[in-house]
Motif scaffolding. Structure first.
Motif, PDB file in Angstrom:
ATOM      1  N   LYS A   1       0.848  -1.187   0.000  1.00 50.50           N
ATOM      2  CA  LYS A   1       0.000   0.000   0.000  1.00 50.50           C
ATOM      3  C   LYS A   1       0.888   1.244   0.000  1.00 50.50           C
ATOM      4  O   LYS A   1       1.700   1.425   0.904  1.00 50.50           O
ATOM      5  CB  LYS A   1      -0.913   0.008   1.213  1.00 50.50           C
ATOM      6  CG  LYS A   1      -2.005  -1.023   1.081  1.00 50.50           C
ATOM      7  CD  LYS A   1      -2.882  -1.054   2.301  1.00 50.50           C
ATOM      8  CE  LYS A   1      -3.932  -2.138   2.151  1.00 50.50           C
ATOM      9  NZ  LYS A   1      -3.861  -3.132   3.227  1.00 50.50           N
TER      10      LYS A   1
ATOM     11  N   THR B   1      -2.913  13.629  -3.571  1.00 48.81           N
ATOM     12  CA  THR B   1      -4.017  13.452  -4.531  1.00 48.81           C
ATOM     13  C   THR B   1      -3.615  13.031  -5.941  1.00 48.81           C
ATOM     14  O   THR B   1      -2.513  13.310  -6.391  1.00 48.81           O
ATOM     15  CB  THR B   1      -4.779  14.785  -4.680  1.00 48.81           C
ATOM     16  OG1 THR B   1      -4.632  15.515  -3.490  1.00 48.81           O
ATOM     17  CG2 THR B   1      -6.214  14.562  -5.012  1.00 48.81           C
ATOM     18  N   VAL B   2      -4.553  12.422  -6.616  1.00 49.72           N
ATOM     19  CA  VAL B   2      -4.375  12.045  -8.011  1.00 49.72           C
ATOM     20  C   VAL B   2      -3.909  13.250  -8.829  1.00 49.72           C
ATOM     21  O   VAL B   2      -4.487  14.324  -8.728  1.00 49.72           O
ATOM     22  CB  VAL B   2      -5.714  11.525  -8.586  1.00 49.72           C
ATOM     23  CG1 VAL B   2      -5.617  11.363 -10.090  1.00 49.72           C
ATOM     24  CG2 VAL B   2      -6.099  10.225  -7.924  1.00 49.72           C
TER      25      VAL B   2
ATOM     26  N   HIS C   1       2.203  11.822  -6.879  1.00 46.22           N
ATOM     27  CA  HIS C   1       1.501  10.724  -7.548  1.00 46.22           C
ATOM     28  C   HIS C   1       2.177  10.421  -8.885  1.00 46.22           C
ATOM     29  O   HIS C   1       2.377   9.266  -9.250  1.00 46.22           O
ATOM     30  CB  HIS C   1       0.028  11.098  -7.757  1.00 46.22           C
ATOM     31  CG  HIS C   1      -0.755  10.074  -8.513  1.00 46.22           C
ATOM     32  ND1 HIS C   1      -1.699  10.401  -9.448  1.00 46.22           N
ATOM     33  CD2 HIS C   1      -0.713   8.730  -8.486  1.00 46.22           C
ATOM     34  CE1 HIS C   1      -2.211   9.294  -9.957  1.00 46.22           C
ATOM     35  NE2 HIS C   1      -1.628   8.261  -9.390  1.00 46.22           N
TER      36      HIS C   1
ATOM     37  N   ASN D   1      -0.538  -0.716  -4.668  1.00 48.47           N
ATOM     38  CA  ASN D   1      -1.890  -0.217  -4.417  1.00 48.47           C
ATOM     39  C   ASN D   1      -1.794   1.240  -3.957  1.00 48.47           C
ATOM     40  O   ASN D   1      -1.423   1.516  -2.828  1.00 48.47           O
ATOM     41  CB  ASN D   1      -2.543  -1.107  -3.354  1.00 48.47           C
ATOM     42  CG  ASN D   1      -4.011  -0.776  -3.157  1.00 48.47           C
ATOM     43  OD1 ASN D   1      -4.541   0.100  -3.828  1.00 48.47           O
ATOM     44  ND2 ASN D   1      -4.657  -1.465  -2.236  1.00 48.47           N
ATOM     45  N   PHE D   2      -2.144   2.154  -4.866  1.00 43.73           N
ATOM     46  CA  PHE D   2      -2.000   3.586  -4.568  1.00 43.73           C
ATOM     47  C   PHE D   2      -3.183   4.073  -3.727  1.00 43.73           C
ATOM     48  O   PHE D   2      -4.329   3.938  -4.120  1.00 43.73           O
ATOM     49  CB  PHE D   2      -1.900   4.370  -5.884  1.00 43.73           C
ATOM     50  CG  PHE D   2      -2.090   5.845  -5.728  1.00 43.73           C
ATOM     51  CD1 PHE D   2      -1.328   6.573  -4.829  1.00 43.73           C
ATOM     52  CD2 PHE D   2      -3.020   6.530  -6.502  1.00 43.73           C
ATOM     53  CE1 PHE D   2      -1.505   7.939  -4.684  1.00 43.73           C
ATOM     54  CE2 PHE D   2      -3.202   7.907  -6.377  1.00 43.73           C
ATOM     55  CZ  PHE D   2      -2.436   8.599  -5.463  1.00 43.73           C
ATOM     56  N   ILE D   3      -2.879   4.619  -2.545  1.00 53.13           N
ATOM     57  CA  ILE D   3      -3.917   5.209  -1.698  1.00 53.13           C
ATOM     58  C   ILE D   3      -3.690   6.722  -1.681  1.00 53.13           C
ATOM     59  O   ILE D   3      -2.664   7.177  -1.188  1.00 53.13           O
ATOM     60  CB  ILE D   3      -3.820   4.692  -0.248  1.00 53.13           C
ATOM     61  CG1 ILE D   3      -3.652   3.178  -0.213  1.00 53.13           C
ATOM     62  CG2 ILE D   3      -5.020   5.164   0.574  1.00 53.13           C
ATOM     63  CD1 ILE D   3      -4.890   2.372  -0.193  1.00 53.13           C
ATOM     64  N   PRO D   4      -4.623   7.480  -2.251  1.00 56.49           N
ATOM     65  CA  PRO D   4      -4.406   8.932  -2.297  1.00 56.49           C
ATOM     66  C   PRO D   4      -4.731   9.631  -0.979  1.00 56.49           C
ATOM     67  O   PRO D   4      -5.674   9.242  -0.286  1.00 56.49           O
ATOM     68  CB  PRO D   4      -5.370   9.395  -3.397  1.00 56.49           C
ATOM     69  CG  PRO D   4      -6.400   8.337  -3.501  1.00 56.49           C
ATOM     70  CD  PRO D   4      -5.847   7.056  -2.934  1.00 56.49           C
ATOM     71  N   TYR D   5      -3.965  10.637  -0.639  1.00 58.90           N
ATOM     72  CA  TYR D   5      -4.236  11.466   0.552  1.00 58.90           C
ATOM     73  C   TYR D   5      -4.376  12.907   0.118  1.00 58.90           C
ATOM     74  O   TYR D   5      -3.945  13.274  -0.972  1.00 58.90           O
ATOM     75  CB  TYR D   5      -3.120  11.300   1.575  1.00 58.90           C
ATOM     76  CG  TYR D   5      -3.184   9.960   2.253  1.00 58.90           C
ATOM     77  CD1 TYR D   5      -3.891   9.801   3.425  1.00 58.90           C
ATOM     78  CD2 TYR D   5      -2.605   8.847   1.665  1.00 58.90           C
ATOM     79  CE1 TYR D   5      -4.008   8.567   4.017  1.00 58.90           C
ATOM     80  CE2 TYR D   5      -2.716   7.601   2.252  1.00 58.90           C
ATOM     81  CZ  TYR D   5      -3.412   7.460   3.431  1.00 58.90           C
ATOM     82  OH  TYR D   5      -3.544   6.249   4.012  1.00 58.90           O
ATOM     83  N   ASP D   6      -4.952  13.725   1.005  1.00 54.32           N
ATOM     84  CA  ASP D   6      -5.161  15.115   0.602  1.00 54.32           C
ATOM     85  C   ASP D   6      -3.912  15.959   0.762  1.00 54.32           C
ATOM     86  O   ASP D   6      -3.931  17.145   0.489  1.00 54.32           O
ATOM     87  CB  ASP D   6      -6.356  15.742   1.330  1.00 54.32           C
ATOM     88  CG  ASP D   6      -6.376  15.397   2.791  1.00 54.32           C
ATOM     89  OD1 ASP D   6      -5.861  14.319   3.144  1.00 54.32           O
ATOM     90  OD2 ASP D   6      -6.893  16.186   3.591  1.00 54.32           O
TER      91      ASP D   6
ATOM     92  N   ALA E   1       1.476  15.574   4.224  1.00 48.92           N
ATOM     93  CA  ALA E   1       1.471  15.407   5.676  1.00 48.92           C
ATOM     94  C   ALA E   1       0.536  14.271   6.065  1.00 48.92           C
ATOM     95  O   ALA E   1       0.892  13.419   6.888  1.00 48.92           O
ATOM     96  CB  ALA E   1       1.046  16.703   6.353  1.00 48.92           C
TER      97      ALA E   1
ATOM     98  N   ASN F   1       1.442  10.780   7.810  1.00 49.20           N
ATOM     99  CA  ASN F   1       0.737  10.435   9.037  1.00 49.20           C
ATOM    100  C   ASN F   1       0.172   9.018   8.946  1.00 49.20           C
ATOM    101  O   ASN F   1       0.208   8.251   9.909  1.00 49.20           O
ATOM    102  CB  ASN F   1      -0.387  11.446   9.256  1.00 49.20           C
ATOM    103  CG  ASN F   1      -0.794  11.525  10.700  1.00 49.20           C
ATOM    104  OD1 ASN F   1      -0.068  11.052  11.571  1.00 49.20           O
ATOM    105  ND2 ASN F   1      -1.946  12.099  10.948  1.00 49.20           N
TER     106      ASN F   1
ATOM    107  N   GLU G   1      -1.236   2.614   8.174  1.00 49.92           N
ATOM    108  CA  GLU G   1      -2.254   2.444   7.146  1.00 49.92           C
ATOM    109  C   GLU G   1      -1.612   2.130   5.789  1.00 49.92           C
ATOM    110  O   GLU G   1      -2.148   1.359   5.004  1.00 49.92           O
ATOM    111  CB  GLU G   1      -3.104   3.714   7.060  1.00 49.92           C
ATOM    112  CG  GLU G   1      -4.461   3.512   6.456  1.00 49.92           C
ATOM    113  CD  GLU G   1      -5.362   4.720   6.713  1.00 49.92           C
ATOM    114  OE1 GLU G   1      -6.124   4.663   7.683  1.00 49.92           O
ATOM    115  OE2 GLU G   1      -5.300   5.715   5.977  1.00 49.92           O
TER     116      GLU G   1
END
Lengths: 335, 252, 506
Positions: free
Chosen positions: A152, A157-158, A163, A178-183, A186, A190, A196
């Motif tokens: 993971k 973001t995309v 990214h 498996n790409f999990i995007p964050y806003d 930071a 985190n 995660e």
């Protein structure tokens, strides 16, 4: 009645005064506005505030940084800045994210309506959590090849710089994660702290404290040369996977811009102040503290860098299906 | 807030509006990508951008139903019918509606009509002068007179602005729209003084002074505070703010 | 470093500032500016810190921190002035204060209410400061237990609780207002896949609806409409003797103060949730545990103490993750992070190694700022009470101009104003019909967080809902939410009543 009359008289006086004062102005004679298209406290904002203060000292006026955020790729700020007169009193705080504004349906022009002044940026780095079983980037890639999509990976973001770097790394090394995007970077970091995700791609600047605290293990940087970080050498991912040169490097590019049709004599004054500011100790110190590679590019050199970024961002987003318009609509060539 | 006992009738209407909004949200949501790949992320149902809107839509519809049912059960229908009967035979435009219009007119004008075409100092003066003239005097006759003046001027400004004529005018003279705003301010102010004089009322004269003090001085404090101390550019910088800048740079 | 050395350093910092006239002046000046910022509707702590950051660039590190923390502390406290005086929260954090402070002012107790908020805020700030010094490592470890699922639940909980607490009519109206806020938060490109939702093709909406104009519109505009249209009387000013609260009152409410401080610090330490939630949660907890819950909503002293202590204690809480991990705990703290970087401070696990004593400098300034705030507050309270002598028909239009300039100043774009006015009209309509505003605001603030974290959590768990019950923190939150929900539904109430009757019969 008296009141009304006096207002009328005052207004006539000031109007005639304004007409008298129009011509023969020395640049810069009033404060310059820096419209930063990203939020206060962010990387673009802070870098702009540092250079604005330094250049302001050199030019003898204040350069006020205002944050006009929002839209796609900072388009609201870009529009607002573009609507100002080309008199050199408006500069625009930008970063690499702005170049995708056109295809995302934001700003309706290519970036070549602006002249860029690049302060620099911090290189992207691949890190894993300390409990991950990988010591080197090779081990990571081997594992990922054997178990596609098992790792993971967190990044912002995309369509963000990080990214795109992750995509470049995946393509260059021939793996799937498996790409999990964050806003934001930071929150991605985190999430690595909470377990995660196990892999993050953010910039050295953003990761520095976590690496120093032993909370993240750096594997490789995504620039062609190895990177010296606080006495430890972080290898370049390019050494093991030469294919990566097809997609990367894609470096952070923070700076400011002015409209291209600003008169040349004023441009020259800005260039001079920019060069002096970049050479100042304040900027050098800022660069060191923030793990910035200072660039100082302007003119044709900066244009080439921005053109490349614009093409890569626009076409990658278009290929991902996340773009609203085709880059062809704006005449952006595929590199 | 409306009296709690009379709320059940209005609940049926407001609940209905929420229900319609919920249905709209659901319709929009199902047009979002529910599966397939978007932006490099493989979309399953649980990653879809539609997930949260669907939850919101369903939640809103369910809650709206509860509110409507609650309204009907507790005599909402009868209340609505009674209100309708009460309104019958009365003129459509009453004092209440006029006062609401008087609040909204300057507010809508400053934001939707004047914002991008009239100098912000003048814009603020117009808002303050109009609103205080309408309400501080507490005189229904002048309220109606003031509303007429403000409406006429705002219609003129709106016509010029939305037809694009204002841009041509400002090419001729950069503050030409400001002159129209200034005219509105002068007309309003003069008629205020004349009305107060004609009434021969001491209180009115005093109030007129207060009105002018607040309308001209407050923006004179607020605008430079933001423009020069906090360095926030104003929405539209026309004649007055340019004059302030000249003074500011001359003194600095 | 030993405890004694720490103490020594703390007091060195303290006296360093106290003996420096320039810094002392800056301290009082920025606290005063902060109070004015907080008190004026539309100007928030975040905006204050943001605007001041530019001006501190040329200062020394210590002076700059004095300014920034001073305006932060002042602004969070200053919000209560507007809440009490004109029922418009100066900042979102003071929304709960308005529920209690305004009825008190209506009864002619404005000076008393202000005295209480002043002391409560000062105590809250000091408690927050103690936590910064002592509990930094502990709290940050707890905050690290929060993954996407917990963030989603926390956001959802915030909306539920504010819907249940702040509702003047049936509880469903509170929740539906929360859902409306959630919907508004959905507007714009989503945070994960950048898919544009509900934008109607308007580019300006793609980055979403900003909180500040919504907040100003929802709190400011209806107030202006009501006062002007309905000739609502604003309370007469109180006599000035009672501005100082009797210390006995504070001593009597010590339990509320302690628990509110703890709630404030705890919530502040959770990244992304700021003073506003702290105030609401603490207010809710105080109402639940109060011996006189019927006073709430009619000017309960406990209520204002709870909300004001918590929102100021939250400052310290928000500093904890900021200093220890470089993750801001609240929106103004996010702005402070930028200011730190501007001054060459890189907050994070290594901060104490690179800049020994910086945490102590921050705590010393927080202590001084709270003292300065108390002094300025008590002096200012007298001035603010005078504000009430201004006729509302003159004051409200000026507030209107400030609302407009304030909404414009943060984003510098017209769309903020185009949203603010309709937002105000919609909220006016809703408040008239018994729908509460706070859940709507909380929904707008936390909606994006709820959305992104729910989907991200499911992405990580690959669609499984199990983490909701297998993760301990998540399970607790789920149970709390379920309880809040059931507690407010008719079926459960009937069930409880039945139980109660049976118990009586037996």
């Amino acid at each position: 009645m008296k009141k009304a009359l006096s207002i009328l008289i005052i207004s006539i006086v000031f109007v005639s005064a304004l007409f008298a004062s129009g011509s023969g102005e020395v640049y810069p004679s009033r404060d310059i506005t820096d419209i930063c298209v990203f939020g206060a406290g962010g990387g673009t904002d802070v870098a702009n505030r540092v250079i604005a203060a330094e250049m302001g000292n050199i030019l003898g006026v204040n350069i006020n940084v205002n944050n006009v955020t929002g839209g796609a790729g900072g388009s609201i700020g870009l529009y607002q800045a573009y609507d100002q007169a080309s008199d050199g009193y408006t500069i625009i705080g930008v970063s690499e994210s702005c170049v995708a504004s056109a295809v995302m349906g934001g700003f309706d022009k290519r970036m070549n309506v602006f002249d860029f002044f690049i302060i620099g940026g911090s290189p992207d780095i691949i890190s894993v959590t300390p409990d991950a079983p990988f010591q080197t980037v090779e081990e990571l890639v081997e594992y990922a090849k054997a178990n596609p999509n098992a790792i993971k990976a967190g990044a912002s973001t995309v369509g963000s710089l990080h990214h795109l770097n992750l995509l470049g790394f995946m393509n260059g090394a021939g793996i799937q994660v498996n790409f999990i995007p964050y806003d934001g970077s930071a929150s991605a970091q985190n999430a690595a702290m909470t377990g995660e995700v196990s892999l993050v791609i953010t910039s050295v600047q953003e990761q520095a404290e976590l690496i120093k605290g032993g909370l993240l293990r750096p594997l490789a940087v995504l620039i062609p040369e190895a990177y010296e970080f606080e006495g430890q050498t972080i290898p370049s991912a390019f050494d093991s996977y030469p294919d990566m040169t097809k997609y990367l490097p894609l470096e952070q590019c923070i700076g400011f811009a002015i409209k291209s049709d600003v008169p040349d004599d004023r441009k020259a004054i800005i260039i001079d102040a920019f060069e002096k500011a970049m050479a100042s100790d304040t900027l050098k110190e800022y660069g060191e503290n923030n793990y910035f590679t200072l660039s100082g590019a302007y003119g044709d050199e900066a244009r080439a860098i921005v053109d490349n970024l614009e093409s890569v961002f626009s076409w990658t987003l278009y290929d991902l299906g996340a773009a609203k318009f085709s880059p062809e609509d704006f005449g952006i060539p595929r590199v | 807030m409306i009296d709690k006992n009379k709320l059940r009738g209005s609940d049926i209407i407001s609940g209905g509006l929420f229900g319609v909004l919920g249905i709209y949200i659901l319709i929009e949501s199902f047009q979002m990508p529910l599966s397939d790949s978007y932006g490099g992320v493989t979309t399953h149902w649980y990653v879809s951008p539609a997930l949260m809107p669907i939850i919101i839509g369903i939640g809103m519809i369910l809650l709206a139903i509860v509110i409507i049912v609650n309204g009907i059960r507790n005599g909402g229908k009868e209340q609505l019918a009674a209100e309708r009967n009460e309104k019958r035979g009365k003129p459509f435009i009453d004092d209440n509606k006029i006062r609401f219009y008087a609040v909204m007119l300057p507010l809508v004008s400053i934001v939707f009509i004047n914002l991008n075409t009239i100098d912000f100092y003048l814009n603020a003066v117009m808002y303050l002068l109009f609103t205080t003239c309408f309400f501080y005097l507490e005189d229904i006759v002048f309220l109606k007179k003031g509303i007429t003046i403000a409406t006429v001027f705002e219609i003129i400004i709106a016509a010029l602005h939305f037809s694009g004529v204002d841009r041509k005018l400002t090419q001729v003279f950069f503050a030409s729209m400001d002159l129209i705003g200034l005219a509105a301010v002068i007309v309003m102010n003069v008629s205020l003084i004349m009305y107060a004089k004609k009434a021969g009322n001491e209180v009115y004269m005093k109030k007129a002074k207060h009105i002018m003090l607040v309308s001209y001085i407050m923006p004179l404090l607020i605008v430079p505070l933001f423009k020069f101390a906090l360095r926030v550019p104003m929405p539209h910088e026309g004649g007055f703010i340019n004059l302030m800048s000249m003074v500011y740079y001359a003194l600095r | 470093m030993g405890i004694f050395e720490n103490f020594g350093l703390f007091f060195t910092n303290l006296f360093g500032i106290l003996t420096n006239p320039v810094e002392l002046l800056l301290l009082f000046g920025s606290v005063f500016l902060g109070i004015v910022f907080g008190a004026l509707p539309g100007l928030t702590a975040t905006l204050g810190v943001a605007l001041l950051t530019t001006l501190t660039y040329g200062m020394s590190l210590s002076s700059a921190m004095v300014c920034l923390l001073g305006i932060y502390v002042g602004a969070v406290y200053g919000g209560s002035f507007a809440s009490i005086m004109i029922n418009i929260p100066g900042t979102a954090a003071a929304a709960a204060t308005a529920l209690e402070g305004y009825p008190m002012a209506k009864r002619g107790l404005a000076g008393k209410a202000l005295g209480l908020t002043t002391t409560a805020s000062a105590i809250g700030t000091v408690v927050g400061m103690f936590f910064v010094v002592i509990f930094t490592p502990l709290i940050s470890r707890l905050a690290l237990e929060f993954t996407s699922f917990e963030f989603f639940l926390l956001a959802f909980f915030g909306i539920m609780i504010s819907g249940s607490i702040s509702c003047p009519d049936t509880v469903q109206k509170g929740w539906i207002a929360g859902f409306l806020g959630l919907f508004l938060a959905m507007v714009g490109r989503d945070q994960l896949q950048t898919y544009p939702r509900f934008t109607f093709g308007i580019t300006s909406l793609e980055s979403g609806i900003e909180t500040v104009p919504v907040l100003i519109g929802a709190f400011g505009i209806p107030q202006i409409i009501q006062v002007l249209k309905d000739k609502t009387e604003v309370p007469k000013s109180n006599k000035l003797e009672k501005v100082l609260p009797s210390w006995a009152k504070i001593a009597k409410n010590i339990k509320t103060i302690v628990s509110s401080s703890l709630i404030g610090v705890g919530i502040g330490a959770v990244p992304g949730i700021g003073e506003d939630i702290a105030a609401w949660c603490s207010y809710g907890a105080a109402k639940k545990s109060s011996k006189h819950p019927e006073e709430f909503g009619h000017g309960s002293e406990e209520g204002i103490i709870a909300s004001e202590t918590a929102n100021n204690a939250c400052i310290g809480g928000a500093m904890i993750p900021l200093l220890s991990m470089g993750i801001p705990g609240s929106p103004p703290a996010a702005m402070l992070l930028g200011a730190f970087l501007l001054h060459g401070i890189a907050p994070g696990p290594m901060l104490e190694v690179e800049r020994p004593g910086f945490t102590l400098l921050v705590s010393a300034i927080l202590l001084l700022a709270s003292i300065a705030m108390w002094i300025v507050g008590i002096l200012m309270a007298k001035q603010v009470v005078k504000l009430l002598k201004i006729p509302p028909q003159l004051l409200m239009p000026v507030v209107g101009v400030l609302c407009i300039v304030g909404s414009y100043a943060l984003g510098l774009k017209a769309i903020n104003l185009y949203l603010m006015v309709p937002m105000g009209i919609v909220t006016y309509y809703l408040t008239e019909r018994g729908y509460p505003v706070p859940p709507l605001i909380i929904g707008v603030i936390l909606g994006g967080m709820a959305d992104a974290n729910l989907r991200r959590g499911l992405m990580v768990s690959e669609g499984s809902l199990m983490p909701f019950v297998t993760r301990p923190v998540a399970l607790i939150l789920v149970l709390v939410i379920l309880f809040t929900f059931l507690n407010n539904t008719a079926v459960f109430k009937r069930f409880k009543a039945k139980l109660f009757r049976r118990g009586k019969a037996a």
